[in-house]
Design a protein around this motif. Structure first.
Motif, mmCIF file in Angstrom:
data_model
loop_
_atom_site.group_PDB
_atom_site.id
_atom_site.type_symbol
_atom_site.label_atom_id
_atom_site.label_comp_id
_atom_site.label_asym_id
_atom_site.label_seq_id
_atom_site.Cartn_x
_atom_site.Cartn_y
_atom_site.Cartn_z
ATOM 1 N N MET A 1 1.119 -1.465 0.246
ATOM 2 C CA MET A 1 0.346 0.082 0.172
ATOM 3 C C MET A 1 0.983 1.433 0.064
ATOM 4 O O MET A 1 1.740 1.109 1.133
ATOM 5 N N SER A 2 0.203 2.033 -0.116
ATOM 6 C CA SER A 2 1.005 4.180 -1.349
ATOM 7 C C SER A 2 0.702 4.542 -0.299
ATOM 8 O O SER A 2 -0.356 4.243 -0.331
ATOM 9 N N LYS A 3 1.241 5.982 -0.303
ATOM 10 C CA LYS A 3 0.951 6.926 0.783
ATOM 11 C C LYS A 3 -0.296 7.237 -0.542
ATOM 12 O O LYS A 3 -0.569 7.960 0.256
ATOM 13 N N TYR A 4 -0.446 6.738 -2.325
ATOM 14 C CA TYR A 4 -1.564 7.250 -2.366
ATOM 15 C C TYR A 4 -2.535 6.517 -2.140
ATOM 16 O O TYR A 4 -3.416 6.866 -3.492
ATOM 17 N N ASN A 5 -3.064 5.768 -1.354
ATOM 18 C CA ASN A 5 -3.919 4.334 -1.469
ATOM 19 C C ASN A 5 -5.099 5.628 -0.993
ATOM 20 O O ASN A 5 -6.688 4.731 -1.939
ATOM 21 N N LYS A 9 -9.288 4.443 -2.654
ATOM 22 C CA LYS A 9 -10.533 4.519 -1.426
ATOM 23 C C LYS A 9 -11.320 5.102 -1.601
ATOM 24 O O LYS A 9 -12.495 5.020 -1.280
ATOM 25 N N ASP A 10 -11.146 6.638 -1.737
ATOM 26 C CA ASP A 10 -11.889 7.682 -2.260
ATOM 27 C C ASP A 10 -12.900 6.562 -3.515
ATOM 28 O O ASP A 10 -14.284 7.343 -3.535
ATOM 29 N N LEU A 11 -11.999 6.422 -4.938
ATOM 30 C CA LEU A 11 -12.949 6.593 -5.901
ATOM 31 C C LEU A 11 -13.866 5.404 -5.614
ATOM 32 O O LEU A 11 -15.309 5.559 -5.573
ATOM 33 N N ASP A 12 -13.501 4.340 -4.759
ATOM 34 C CA ASP A 12 -14.304 3.306 -4.420
ATOM 35 C C ASP A 12 -15.757 3.282 -3.776
ATOM 36 O O ASP A 12 -16.553 3.263 -3.442
ATOM 37 N N THR A 13 -15.637 4.535 -2.751
ATOM 38 C CA THR A 13 -16.392 5.207 -1.921
ATOM 39 C C THR A 13 -17.452 5.603 -3.233
ATOM 40 O O THR A 13 -19.106 5.522 -2.660
ATOM 41 N N ALA A 14 -16.825 6.696 -4.224
ATOM 42 C CA ALA A 14 -17.737 6.797 -4.830
ATOM 43 C C ALA A 14 -18.552 6.531 -5.499
ATOM 44 O O ALA A 14 -19.779 6.382 -6.469
ATOM 45 N N PHE A 15 -18.027 4.922 -6.124
ATOM 46 C CA PHE A 15 -18.533 4.162 -6.726
ATOM 47 C C PHE A 15 -19.388 3.269 -5.990
ATOM 48 O O PHE A 15 -20.431 3.350 -6.743
ATOM 49 N N LYS A 16 -19.668 2.973 -5.340
ATOM 50 C CA LYS A 16 -20.302 2.558 -4.328
ATOM 51 C C LYS A 16 -21.665 3.186 -4.482
ATOM 52 O O LYS A 16 -22.764 2.940 -4.330
ATOM 53 N N ALA A 17 -21.523 4.760 -3.334
ATOM 54 C CA ALA A 17 -22.314 5.522 -3.565
ATOM 55 C C ALA A 17 -23.121 5.972 -4.930
ATOM 56 O O ALA A 17 -24.257 5.366 -5.008
ATOM 57 N N ALA A 18 -22.735 5.164 -5.866
ATOM 58 C CA ALA A 18 -23.430 6.187 -6.874
ATOM 59 C C ALA A 18 -23.613 4.814 -7.535
ATOM 60 O O ALA A 18 -25.830 4.589 -8.074
ATOM 61 N N ARG A 19 -23.366 3.653 -7.217
ATOM 62 C CA ARG A 19 -24.366 2.466 -7.658
ATOM 63 C C ARG A 19 -25.889 1.783 -6.129
ATOM 64 O O ARG A 19 -26.214 1.386 -7.238
ATOM 65 N N ASP A 172 -6.301 0.911 -14.956
ATOM 66 C CA ASP A 172 -6.564 0.520 -15.032
ATOM 67 C C ASP A 172 -8.089 0.033 -14.114
ATOM 68 O O ASP A 172 -8.891 -0.694 -14.314
ATOM 69 N N LEU A 173 -8.014 0.982 -12.933
ATOM 70 C CA LEU A 173 -8.962 0.841 -11.798
ATOM 71 C C LEU A 173 -9.834 1.682 -12.779
ATOM 72 O O LEU A 173 -11.236 1.391 -12.687
ATOM 73 N N SER A 174 -9.911 3.050 -13.301
ATOM 74 C CA SER A 174 -10.549 3.530 -13.713
ATOM 75 C C SER A 174 -12.096 2.960 -14.491
ATOM 76 O O SER A 174 -12.905 3.092 -15.149
ATOM 77 N N GLU A 202 -16.105 -5.060 -6.203
ATOM 78 C CA GLU A 202 -15.972 -5.801 -5.169
ATOM 79 C C GLU A 202 -14.723 -6.622 -5.706
ATOM 80 O O GLU A 202 -13.015 -6.781 -5.680
ATOM 81 N N ARG A 203 -15.308 -7.817 -6.595
ATOM 82 C CA ARG A 203 -14.219 -8.725 -7.066
ATOM 83 C C ARG A 203 -13.471 -8.488 -8.249
ATOM 84 O O ARG A 203 -12.241 -8.737 -8.138
ATOM 85 N N LEU A 204 -13.928 -7.579 -8.888
ATOM 86 C CA LEU A 204 -13.006 -6.589 -10.198
ATOM 87 C C LEU A 204 -11.754 -5.768 -9.489
ATOM 88 O O LEU A 204 -11.155 -5.736 -9.343
ATOM 89 N N SER A 205 -11.686 -4.641 -8.392
ATOM 90 C CA SER A 205 -11.262 -4.165 -7.379
ATOM 91 C C SER A 205 -10.722 -4.357 -6.524
ATOM 92 O O SER A 205 -9.285 -3.468 -5.949
ATOM 93 N N ASN A 206 -11.131 -5.517 -5.977
ATOM 94 C CA ASN A 206 -10.082 -5.488 -4.186
ATOM 95 C C ASN A 206 -8.866 -5.474 -4.154
ATOM 96 O O ASN A 206 -7.995 -4.947 -3.269
ATOM 97 N N GLU A 207 -8.439 -5.834 -5.414
ATOM 98 C CA GLU A 207 -7.402 -6.354 -5.172
ATOM 99 C C GLU A 207 -6.939 -5.189 -5.310
ATOM 100 O O GLU A 207 -5.209 -4.201 -4.379
ATOM 101 N N ILE A 208 -7.076 -4.686 -6.580
ATOM 102 C CA ILE A 208 -5.943 -2.840 -6.453
ATOM 103 C C ILE A 208 -6.078 -1.864 -5.314
ATOM 104 O O ILE A 208 -4.648 -1.356 -5.527
ATOM 105 N N VAL A 209 -7.672 -1.809 -5.546
ATOM 106 C CA VAL A 209 -8.099 -1.397 -4.046
ATOM 107 C C VAL A 209 -7.022 -1.233 -2.462
ATOM 108 O O VAL A 209 -6.815 -0.595 -2.053
ATOM 109 N N GLU A 210 -7.192 -2.286 -1.897
ATOM 110 C CA GLU A 210 -6.206 -2.661 -1.764
ATOM 111 C C GLU A 210 -4.594 -2.330 -1.360
ATOM 112 O O GLU A 210 -3.802 -2.269 -0.196
ATOM 113 N N ASN A 211 -3.793 -2.804 -2.417
ATOM 114 C CA ASN A 211 -2.327 -2.520 -2.723
ATOM 115 C C ASN A 211 -2.151 -2.173 -3.915
ATOM 116 O O ASN A 211 -1.114 -1.654 -3.633
ATOM 117 N N PHE A 212 -2.624 -0.361 -3.835
ATOM 118 C CA PHE A 212 -2.528 0.785 -4.725
ATOM 119 C C PHE A 212 -1.248 1.073 -3.561
ATOM 120 O O PHE A 212 -1.416 1.721 -2.122
#
Length: 212
Positions: A1-5, A9-19, A172-174, A202-212
């Motif tokens: 996990m980098s300092k940019y994670n 996480k904010d993109l993940d939250t925004a997607f879930k809210a829109a969904r 890639d996440l986008s 979640e299935r497609l993005s979780n690994e990227i979100v957790e390790n970014f």
């Protein structure tokens, strides 16, 4: 996990809210549709009016929700790119002298330069050297080596600003977000299909979100 994670996480939250908002808007429209044709004449008339309003509400929501998500995503990407650029200041302590001498030798192939790009993916200073010598190598090629020259120019465009894989992984996440929101195709899918695609996020993005 980098300092940019926190950006992903904010993109993940925004997607879930829109969904969620999209699914709720579609659910209300479906409820109003199912209520039509039930009860006495007065009830059916009221149900028809509610259905018409629900249809308008859903169309408005469908046009707005993903547009707002895309705006938020673009804002996050711009801020991430700014932070990455600011963090890519050349650092003399990051110079790998053996790698630098190898590039200076002029004996590297296209595959060698791509291997070095991968090796130095987290070293912006060395990526700049890779870009510099790859461009010089491309300049020395003639027309019989057009393919190799094109590959080196592409490598130069990727590495010249000292960017690491951070922005490439973000993009890639986008693409996953586009896929899961039904935006990856020229013609939008049915709302039901879009909701089903959204459940794959979640299935497609979780690994990227957790390790970014």
């Amino acid at each position: 996990m980098s300092k940019y994670n926190h950006f992903v996480k904010d993109l993940d939250t925004a997607f879930k809210a829109a969904r969620q908002e999209y699914a709720e808007a579609w659910g209300k429209f479906q409820e109003a549709k199912e209520a039509c044709g039930k009860g006495d004449a007065m009830s059916r008339q009221r149900a028809e009016l509610r259905y018409q309003q629900a249809e308008l509400d859903f169309k408005e929501a469908e046009a707005r929700i993903w547009t707002e998500f895309n705006r938020k995503r673009a804002e996050l990407r711009a801020n991430l790119e700014r932070d990455v650029r600011n963090g890519n200041v050349a650092n003399p302590d990051s110079v790998d002298h053996s790698g630098l001498e190898l590039m200076k030798s002029g004996v590297l192939s296209v595959d060698d330069y791509y291997a070095l790009m991968k090796k130095y993916d987290d070293n912006p200073t060395m990526l700049r050297f890779v870009a510099k010598y790859a461009k010089e190598a491309a300049s020395g090629m003639d027309n019989t080596q057009a393919k190799e020259r094109g590959l080196l120019h592409h490598l130069y465009s990727v590495c010249s600003q000292g960017k690491s894989r951070t922005m490439r992984v973000w993009d890639d996440l986008s693409k996953i977000a586009d896929y899961c929101s039904g935006q990856s195709r020229d013609r939008r899918d049915s709302p039901t299909h879009t909701i089903n695609m959204g459940e794959r996020w979640e299935r497609l993005s979780n690994e990227i979100v957790e390790n970014f």
